[in-house]
Scaffold this motif. Structure first.
Motif, short mmCIF file in Angstrom:
data_model
loop_
_atom_site.label_atom_id
_atom_site.label_comp_id
_atom_site.label_asym_id
_atom_site.label_seq_id
_atom_site.Cartn_x
_atom_site.Cartn_y
_atom_site.Cartn_z
N TYR A 33 0.84 -1.19 0.00
CA TYR A 33 0.00 0.00 0.00
C TYR A 33 0.88 1.25 0.00
CZ TYR A 33 -2.93 -3.58 2.26
OH TYR A 33 -3.60 -4.73 2.57
N PHE A 45 -5.03 7.32 1.64
CA PHE A 45 -4.73 6.15 0.83
C PHE A 45 -4.49 6.56 -0.62
CE2 PHE A 45 -4.88 2.07 -1.05
CZ PHE A 45 -5.78 2.10 -2.11
N PRO A 55 -5.38 -3.56 -7.93
CA PRO A 55 -6.84 -3.57 -8.04
C PRO A 55 -7.51 -2.31 -7.52
CG PRO A 55 -6.11 -5.05 -6.29
CD PRO A 55 -4.89 -4.56 -6.97
N ASP A 56 -6.78 -1.48 -6.77
CA ASP A 56 -7.38 -0.26 -6.24
C ASP A 56 -6.39 0.89 -6.38
OD1 ASP A 56 -9.14 0.58 -3.12
OD2 ASP A 56 -8.74 1.74 -4.94
N GLY A 98 -3.83 -9.53 1.18
CA GLY A 98 -4.64 -8.33 1.04
C GLY A 98 -6.01 -8.45 1.68
#
Lengths: 115, 110
Positions: A33, A45, A55-56, A98
């Motif tokens: 992250y 974030f 994915p994010d 995750g």
């Protein structure tokens, strides 16, 4: 390694220059992250990696920001054409998987100052 | 909408003066509540994870408790070295990364 390692620890750059920040996660951690922490602000974030995939990416503030991860390990966060509002601490963290509920462990951060 | 709210923003205690920090959250399905300590110029350091209401965890002078809507970090007889910012975080209803509160800045004076 024993912990999450980030480099450089401090970076001063001129407005308009590109910068690269590096993160080496804890060995065996598949999730990685990136967060940003501005002076007096909370952790924001930026992006999440599972293996080499992201994915994010919902927290990346603009298309000047990008990140990649190679070999399921080291990650690089790149900021193009830096602006003064990009000045912040950029924190990298990793977790074993995750899955929600997994503990994430942080590095010491890269302090970026744009002048 | 903020999912994690911490109070107070700042707290000053004398050495030995016990107190509590609060973290309230609004996620519908809690999948863990995390407490971290952050010293100036450092990254957050993991303290505790709580998963269900009624759970408690302790470490030295710190004890974390959890209810269905909030968590408390109790500090018993604090020492100056407990001075730091304490952060709490929860996983969002959807997504992967922890959502953090803005933290409580604790100063313990001799």
């Amino acid at each position: 390694g024993a912990g999450v390692s980030q480099s450089p620890s401090n970076k001063v750059t001129e407005k308009g220059k590109d910068v690269e920040l590096r993160c080496d996660p804890i060995s065996g951690h598949t999730a990685l992250y990136w967060y940003r922490q501005s002076l007096g602000q909370g952790l924001e974030f930026l992006i999440y990696f599972q293996g080499n995939s992201a994915p994010d990416k919902s927290g990346l503030p603009s298309d000047r920001f990008s990140a990649e991860r190679t070999g399921g390990s080291v990650s690089t966060l790149t900021i193009q054409r830096t602006q003064q509002e990009d000045s912040a601490v950029y924190l990298c963290a990793s977790s074993f998987t995750g899955s929600s509920g997994n503990t994430i462990y942080f590095g010491e951060g890269s302090w970026l100052t744009v002048v | 909408e903020d999912q994690v709210t911490q109070s107070p923003e700042a707290l000053r205690l004398q050495e030995g003066e016990s107190s509590s920090l609060n973290c309230s959250y609004t996620v519908s399905g809690l999948r863990g509540l995390f407490w971290y300590r952050q010293d100036p110029g450092k990254g957050p350091e993991f303290l505790f994870t709580l998963y269900s209401a009624g759970e408690e965890k302790e470490k030295e002078r710190l004890k974390a408790t959890l209810t269905k809507k909030e968590s408390f970090l109790h500090i018993t007889a604090p020492k100056p070295e407990d001075s730091a910012t304490y952060l709490c975080a929860v996983p969002p209803d959807s997504g992967y990364a922890l959502n953090f509160g803005k933290g409580t800045s604790l100063l313990v004076t001799p």
